[in-house]
Design an enzyme around this catalytic site. Structure first.
Site, PDB file in Angstrom:
ATOM      1  N   ALA A 490      26.506  55.234  51.604  1.00  0.00           N
ATOM      2  CA  ALA A 490      26.139  54.849  50.234  1.00  0.00           C
ATOM      3  C   ALA A 490      26.797  55.792  49.217  1.00  0.00           C
ATOM      4  O   ALA A 490      27.382  55.351  48.217  1.00  0.00           O
ATOM      5  CB  ALA A 490      24.626  54.856  50.066  1.00  0.00           C
ATOM      6  N   TYR A 491      26.714  57.081  49.488  1.00  0.00           N
ATOM      7  CA  TYR A 491      27.267  58.088  48.583  1.00  0.00           C
ATOM      8  C   TYR A 491      28.790  57.989  48.514  1.00  0.00           C
ATOM      9  O   TYR A 491      29.386  57.927  47.423  1.00  0.00           O
ATOM     10  CB  TYR A 491      26.835  59.468  49.066  1.00  0.00           C
ATOM     11  CG  TYR A 491      27.352  60.624  48.248  1.00  0.00           C
ATOM     12  CD1 TYR A 491      27.011  60.767  46.913  1.00  0.00           C
ATOM     13  CD2 TYR A 491      28.169  61.596  48.825  1.00  0.00           C
ATOM     14  CE1 TYR A 491      27.469  61.834  46.159  1.00  0.00           C
ATOM     15  CE2 TYR A 491      28.626  62.683  48.096  1.00  0.00           C
ATOM     16  CZ  TYR A 491      28.281  62.795  46.759  1.00  0.00           C
ATOM     17  OH  TYR A 491      28.737  63.854  46.020  1.00  0.00           O
ATOM     18  N   LEU A 492      29.437  57.916  49.673  1.00  0.00           N
ATOM     19  CA  LEU A 492      30.898  57.891  49.694  1.00  0.00           C
ATOM     20  C   LEU A 492      31.434  56.579  49.135  1.00  0.00           C
ATOM     21  O   LEU A 492      32.494  56.562  48.483  1.00  0.00           O
ATOM     22  CB  LEU A 492      31.412  58.103  51.120  1.00  0.00           C
ATOM     23  CG  LEU A 492      31.028  59.434  51.783  1.00  0.00           C
ATOM     24  CD1 LEU A 492      31.734  59.571  53.124  1.00  0.00           C
ATOM     25  CD2 LEU A 492      31.359  60.603  50.887  1.00  0.00           C
ATOM     26  N   SER A 494      30.184  54.860  46.685  1.00  0.00           N
ATOM     27  CA  SER A 494      30.136  54.927  45.218  1.00  0.00           C
ATOM     28  C   SER A 494      31.228  55.833  44.663  1.00  0.00           C
ATOM     29  O   SER A 494      31.852  55.534  43.639  1.00  0.00           O
ATOM     30  CB  SER A 494      28.753  55.420  44.766  1.00  0.00           C
ATOM     31  OG  SER A 494      28.516  56.751  45.215  1.00  0.00           O
TER      32      SER A 494
END
Length: 615
Positions: A490-492, A494
């Site tokens: 999810a973080y990467l 975005s």
């Protein structure tokens, strides 16, 4: 006592000649023809009278000794209709006026453009040699000079070369002629100056500084010579473009041409050539007129004036310095890097954002601090003020589109401009893809803050930055986009999305002076990584060390700021993708989702990896 009537007095050459005439002890009065829109632009003087009028209409006035006709349109991108109105009809009106007021002399400032495409020697007695006139400007200046030659008021004609700035100060009033290529030279100056270049042997120019032209005109206007004479206010020899470039390159500290090759400048440019020139800010129509084929003989002019124009290489530095300081459209971006700049920083209440705000304030920038927590922002502002800096706080929920729009509107209303944007605010979620199948909201929340929030700020500030032709956006990304760290999809995702949009925008906005940098941060010891206990024993940067990477991005403006391990991981993935995947999977197995990797969990992870691979 002597009286004068001057057209084109508000132009660059006209203003200077006007001042010279007014300073003459024998000057009684100077009448200056000015358009209604230009009234009041000339400095007030006891001997000066403004005559409101236009060259395309009959000119009113009384007897004068000298009519000095400088007014003309010089715009290679202009139409034949516009050039005819200003240069041909305007000259007809001036001739009519000179006859009506019984002027003693008509002084017509023509141009070397009348030589058209003539090749070889062109004397001061030459005029119509059957040359082709290759633009509306060339054709109408030729027609205007013919009008002067065919009337019976005592006349003299003056043909300056391509007039550039003052040889002492470099002053010029607008970008045209060779100045169109100065931004390209500024770009070349980023290359090491010791690098030798191969350049075109593409012809020669004839450049003269404005102060030489004004002094020569003043002497010629008052010289005791017969009417019907023509004078060339030109360089004594053609100036090869390669030599012109090298003189400017020396001043700009850019690579110089070491070897020339015979290349003919095109008379037309295709779609690609036109696009390239447009990126450089050069009208395609200018290219064929950079050089002159004629060698202008100025023997008579030098004999009357006693003047020799200075060699171009003696004043090229003055031209370059003045352009760099006053006319370079990207001069703000090329100036002092942080001092006096306004830098909007998100996530500025703590961690990397707070440390960046303190760092840029120490370097003289004015940080605009954005975060949700107003009380924490106030503390950072007070800390900056206590150290002698300036800062402003703007509490805002960046996941609220209306709030971001209001923020942009308020910031632009309260500050002259936003020079730089640091998209630092972020949210991280550590969870494997398998455990996220029913948690789409994790991806949505991460995208809301890490992608859509900075995108809203970029889009909100972009028109402002493009209009000012300066702006720099720094996106605080992560080394994870290179390493593909397991459990951070999810973080990467975005961060990768923001990097991709920024790369596209950077390519589109080169000509607008807006640049982008992605800082691929390694692990940084901030509250965001606190929940992941596995990171407690892993080396990490301090927020202050991370802030120095952001400052580097602001100052140097590279496309990316990378750490060595990130570059290695990215290269390894491209060279040996299967091995890279296996290593990443090992890390995924070894460190489970519970974020606490005791020895038993590590052993269990390794066992699962081995058994799993056997299956």
């Amino acid at each position: 006592m002597t009286t004068y009537f001057v057209t084109g007095a508000t132009g660059f050459l006209g203003r200077r000649l006007l001042a010279t005439l007014l300073d003459r002890p024998a000057c009684e009065r100077v009448f200056a023809l000015v358009r209604p829109s230009s009234v009041g632009k000339l400095p007030p003087h006891a001997k000066l009278t403004e005559v409101v009028g236009d060259l395309t209409a009959p000119i009113e006035g009384e007897h004068v000794d000298h009519v000095v006709h400088l007014g003309a349109l010089y715009d290679l991108t202009g139409s034949l209709e516009d050039h005819t109105a200003a240069n041909v009809v305007g000259t007809e009106r001036v001739v009519e006026f000179a006859k009506r007021v019984d002027a003693r002399w008509l002084h017509h400032v023509s141009s070397i453009a009348v030589a058209g495409d003539h090749v070889g020697r062109f004397t001061e007695d030459d005029f119509d040699l059957g040359q082709r006139l290759t633009s509306p400007y060339h054709a109408t200046k030729f027609a205007a000079e013919r009008i002067v030659r065919e009337q019976d008021v005592p006349w003299r004609v003056y043909r300056p070369g391509a007039v550039v700035g003052d040889s002492r100060t470099g002053e010029i009033d607008k970008v045209d002629g060779p100045y169109y290529f100065f931004p390209a030279l500024a770009a070349v100056a980023r290359v090491p100056s010791w690098l030798p270049l191969v350049g075109p042997n593409a012809g020669a120019a004839n450049l003269v500084p404005v102060d030489f032209v004004v002094t020569a005109l003043d002497r010629l206007i008052h010289a005791d010579v017969e009417p019907g004479r023509t004078f060339h206010l030109t360089a004594p020899k053609p100036q090869p473009l390669a030599e012109v470039y090298n003189a400017l390159a020396r001043a700009a500290r850019a690579p110089r041409i070491a070897v020339t090759a015979p290349i003919t400048l095109p008379t037309r440019t295709g779609a690609v050539g036109t696009a390239v020139l447009a990126e450089l800010g050069v009208p395609a129509v200018v290219l064929p007129h950079l050089t002159v084929a004629a060698d202008f003989d100025s023997t008579a002019t030098r004999a009357v004036t006693g003047l020799e124009p200075p060699a171009f290489d003696t004043y090229a530095g003055a031209l370059w310095r003045y352009w760099s300081r006053h006319l370079d459209p990207d001069r703000a971006a090329r100036g002092p890097r942080l001092a006096g700049r306004t830098v909007l920083i998100t996530g500025a209440s703590s961690g990397i954002g707070r440390a960046t705000a303190l760092a840029v304030a120490r370097r003289g920038a004015v940080p605009l601090l954005v975060a949700r927590r107003a009380d924490e922002l106030t503390k950072v502002v007070e800390e900056i003020h206590a150290a002698g800096g300036t800062a402003h706080a703007y509490p805002c929920d960046l996941t609220d589109g209306d709030a971001v729009a209001a923020l942009v509107k308020q910031v632009l209303a309260e500050h002259e401009g936003v020079d730089m944007l640091v998209n630092n605010a972020g949210k991280s979620i550590r969870r494997s893809v398998v455990l996220s199948v029913d948690r789409l909201h994790d991806y949505e929340r991460t995208m809301a803050l890490n992608y859509f929030a900075p995108l809203r700020l970029i889009l909100g500030l972009l028109p402002h930055m493009a209009e000012r032709r300066q702006g720099h956006v720094v996106n605080v990304s992560t080394m994870g986009v290179q390493v593909n760290t397991p459990r951070f999809s999810a973080y990467l995702g975005s961060k990768a999305a923001l990097e991709a949009v920024s790369r596209v925008a950077a390519a589109e906005l080169v000509a607008d002076g807006v640049t982008f940098t992605s800082v691929r941060m390694p692990l940084v010891r901030t509250p965001m990584i606190g929940p992941t206990k596995a990171y407690d024993a892993v080396p990490a940067l301090t927020p202050e060390q991370a802030a120095e990477l952001v400052v580097r991005a602001l100052v140097e403006r590279p496309e990316e700021v990378n750490r060595p391990f990130g570059v290695f991981a990215e290269m390894a993935r491209k060279v040996a993708p299967r091995t890279s995947r296996a290593v990443a999977h090992l890390a995924f197995r070894v460190f489970p989702d519970d974020s606490t990797p005791p020895l038993a969990s590590v052993a269990a992870g390794l066992t699962r990896l081995v058994l799993g691979r056997r299956r």
